[in-house]
Design an enzyme around this catalytic site. Structure first.
Site, PDB file in Angstrom:
ATOM      1  N   PRO A 111      -4.368 -23.345 -42.641  1.00  0.00           N
ATOM      2  CA  PRO A 111      -4.393 -21.895 -42.876  1.00  0.00           C
ATOM      3  C   PRO A 111      -5.491 -21.258 -42.032  1.00  0.00           C
ATOM      4  CG  PRO A 111      -4.278 -23.098 -44.945  1.00  0.00           C
ATOM      5  CD  PRO A 111      -4.558 -24.107 -43.882  1.00  0.00           C
ATOM      6  N   GLY A 210      -8.149 -32.223 -37.307  1.00  0.00           N
ATOM      7  CA  GLY A 210      -8.915 -31.514 -36.287  1.00  0.00           C
ATOM      8  C   GLY A 210      -9.669 -32.500 -35.418  1.00  0.00           C
ATOM      9  N   GLU A 240      -9.770 -42.111 -35.847  1.00  0.00           N
ATOM     10  CA  GLU A 240      -9.200 -41.689 -34.551  1.00  0.00           C
ATOM     11  C   GLU A 240     -10.187 -41.977 -33.428  1.00  0.00           C
ATOM     12  OE1 GLU A 240      -6.513 -37.933 -34.522  1.00  0.00           O
ATOM     13  OE2 GLU A 240      -8.060 -37.588 -36.020  1.00  0.00           O
ATOM     14  N   ASP A 315       3.240 -37.024 -35.789  1.00  0.00           N
ATOM     15  CA  ASP A 315       1.981 -36.305 -35.573  1.00  0.00           C
ATOM     16  C   ASP A 315       2.260 -34.911 -35.001  1.00  0.00           C
ATOM     17  OD1 ASP A 315      -0.696 -36.078 -35.871  1.00  0.00           O
ATOM     18  OD2 ASP A 315      -1.279 -37.290 -34.150  1.00  0.00           O
TER      19      ASP A 315
HETATM   20  P1  IMP Z   1      -1.565 -26.489 -37.259  1.00  0.00           P
HETATM   21  O1  IMP Z   1      -2.537 -26.967 -38.308  1.00  0.00           O
HETATM   22  O2  IMP Z   1      -0.212 -26.194 -37.786  1.00  0.00           O
HETATM   23  O3  IMP Z   1      -2.140 -25.335 -36.464  1.00  0.00           O
HETATM   24  O4  IMP Z   1      -1.314 -27.718 -36.238  1.00  0.00           O
HETATM   25  C1  IMP Z   1      -2.150 -27.994 -35.133  1.00  0.00           C
HETATM   26  C2  IMP Z   1      -3.520 -28.501 -35.585  1.00  0.00           C
HETATM   27  O5  IMP Z   1      -3.390 -29.794 -36.206  1.00  0.00           O
HETATM   28  C3  IMP Z   1      -4.479 -28.765 -34.421  1.00  0.00           C
HETATM   29  O6  IMP Z   1      -5.154 -27.603 -34.042  1.00  0.00           O
HETATM   30  C4  IMP Z   1      -5.433 -29.796 -35.020  1.00  0.00           C
HETATM   31  O7  IMP Z   1      -6.398 -29.181 -35.830  1.00  0.00           O
HETATM   32  C5  IMP Z   1      -4.527 -30.595 -35.928  1.00  0.00           C
HETATM   33  N1  IMP Z   1      -4.065 -31.827 -35.229  1.00  0.00           N
HETATM   34  C6  IMP Z   1      -2.898 -32.026 -34.598  1.00  0.00           C
HETATM   35  N2  IMP Z   1      -2.838 -33.272 -34.080  1.00  0.00           N
HETATM   36  C7  IMP Z   1      -3.992 -33.865 -34.409  1.00  0.00           C
HETATM   37  C8  IMP Z   1      -4.506 -35.160 -34.165  1.00  0.00           C
HETATM   38  O8  IMP Z   1      -3.895 -36.036 -33.513  1.00  0.00           O
HETATM   39  N3  IMP Z   1      -5.745 -35.407 -34.657  1.00  0.00           N
HETATM   40  C9  IMP Z   1      -6.450 -34.485 -35.382  1.00  0.00           C
HETATM   41  N4  IMP Z   1      -5.984 -33.269 -35.619  1.00  0.00           N
HETATM   42  C10 IMP Z   1      -4.765 -32.953 -35.147  1.00  0.00           C
HETATM   43 ZN    ZN Z   2      -2.391 -35.723 -37.106  1.00  0.00          ZN
END
Ligand code: IMP
Ligand code: ZN
Length: 372
Positions: A111, A210, A240, A315
């Site tokens: 969010p 994140g 990670e 992912d």
């Molecule tokens: P949202 O939360 O729908 O905006 O999806 C994208 C967000 O998910 C990114 O800005 C990251 O904060 C998080 N995210 C996506 N892939 C990864 C990952 O491989 N590792 C950590 N965070 C991720």
């Molecule tokens: Zn993820």
């Protein structure tokens, strides 16, 4: 590969696409359609918000480097400041997952607050929920959310997964709210409170994600503990990057699921294996972000040999140019798993979902009745 090998590969690919699947680790904005990303980026370019030419070639190329992936992450954040775009992305993402026979999707998203755009975390989530309501090419099971799946839904499932009938594809969607590692304790707490408020709208848990190089575990612990006290399940991106202290703290917290689990010391492996905490496995993501040397060297192999609970996930299918079906095919072809072994892998994911028992029973019926 010879002709027979090619044919077997094609047969397995088709099987992986047709088989019902459960997706538990997909980030909403990381799942955006490439065509939509291109269109929205072009629009932002015309409005002077970004320089479209800087991102165009990254969006359209197939194999992106890790730094290029992070450029796209920044772009996702700009795109996600517009409520209408968030609604559209949500609708399309759900339709895309359903199209490849994902029958249960736990979609996670962070969010977002953006004062200049009049966006609050609550209005961002309203835009997401509007996207779910707008889904029309496939059918959402148990919609409006909050109701238990009823018998009428049950009697019409399993639905046509082989594209041979008139029935539309059906998908059950639940949401996880992500705490971004850049956030403060207060902001993390705000997200948990919002999740509790939206429980009747399909929110079933909390995620911590994140940039893994940012933020301290202690910052998020109060909000994660609060979520647990209130009965909200928690999943955490774990290992990670090498960070022994944090991995230890996460395992001590004993989340309901963890994502990735790439960089663990031997003693942490033992602890994780003993805990039986289900792991969301993202093969392509882990390879592209250099968390594992190659798919064949993935820790999936070791964990599979001891029957550790695992769920194959994407992912960020948009970011990493993959799909759930592709992740299933990668596992089947790399680890030489049979259809029956793949069926079992898909089926046991039911045990790890955060939705209620009514949904679990529906899913069990789907998998039980699916002919391999
Ligand atoms: P949202 O939360 O729908 O905006 O999806 C994208 C967000 O998910 C990114 O800005 C990251 O904060 C998080 N995210 C996506 N892939 C990864 C990952 O491989 N590792 C950590 N965070 C991720
Ligand atoms: Zn993820």
């Amino acid at each position: 590969m010879d002709g027979a090998g090619d044919a077997a590969g094609e047969d397995m690919k088709a099987w992986c696409r047709a088989h019902p699947k459960i997706e538990l680790h997909a980030h909403l904005n990381g799942s955006i359609r490439e065509s939509t990303l291109l269109e929205l980026a072009k629009d932002l370019g015309e409005k002077g918000v970004i320089v479209f030419e800087d991102v165009e070639h990254i969006i359209t190329k197939s194999g992106r480097s890790l730094p290029e992936c992070f450029i796209l992450f920044d772009l996702f954040h700009v795109i996600a400041t517009d409520h209408n775009s968030v609604t559209r992305i949500t609708r399309e993402v759900v339709e895309d997952f359903a199209a490849e026979n994902v029958v249960y999707l736990e979609l996670r998203t962070t969010p977002k607050n953006n004062e200049s755009k009049g966006m609050t975390k609550r209005s961002y989530m309203k835009a997401v929920l509007d996207g779910l309501s707008a889904v029309d090419t496939v059918e959402l099971v148990s919609s409006p959310f909050g109701k238990q799946c009823d018998n009428s839904a049950k009697s019409s499932m399993p639905f046509c997964n082989r594209g041979c009938g008139a029935q539309r594809k059906r998908i059950c969607v639940r949401l996880l709210l992500s705490i971004d590692r850049r956030e403060t304790t207060a902001a993390a707490m705000e997200t948990v409170n919002l999740a509790l408020e939206l429980r009747d709208s399909g929110v079933v848990g909390i995620d911590l994600s994140g940039n893994p190089l940012i933020g301290k575990w202690q910052t998020f612990l109060p909000a994660l503990t609060y979520a647990r006290e209130k009965g909200l399940p928690v999943t955490i991106h774990c290992g990670e990057v090498p960070n022994k202290e944090e991995v230890n703290a996460i395992l001590d917290f004993c989340p309901d699921r963890i994502g990735h689990a790439c960089f663990l010391d031997e003693d942490d492996w033992q602890k994780l294996k003993a805990s039986k905490i289900p792991i969301e496995i993202c093969l392509t993501s882990n390879c592209k972000t250099n968390c594992v040397p190659s798919i064949k060297d993935h820790h999936f192999v070791d964990l599979y040999s001891i029957d550790h609970p695992m769920i194959l996930c994407t992912d960020d299918p948009g970011l990493f140019s993959t799909s759930v079906s592709n992740e299933y095919y990668l596992a089947a072809s790399t680890f030489e798993l049979s259809k029956s072994e793949m069926h079992h892998l898909a089926f046991i994911a039911v045990d790890s979902i955060f939705a209620d028992d009514g949904v679990k029973h529906l899913l069990e019926e789907i998998f039980e009745s699916y002919e391999e």
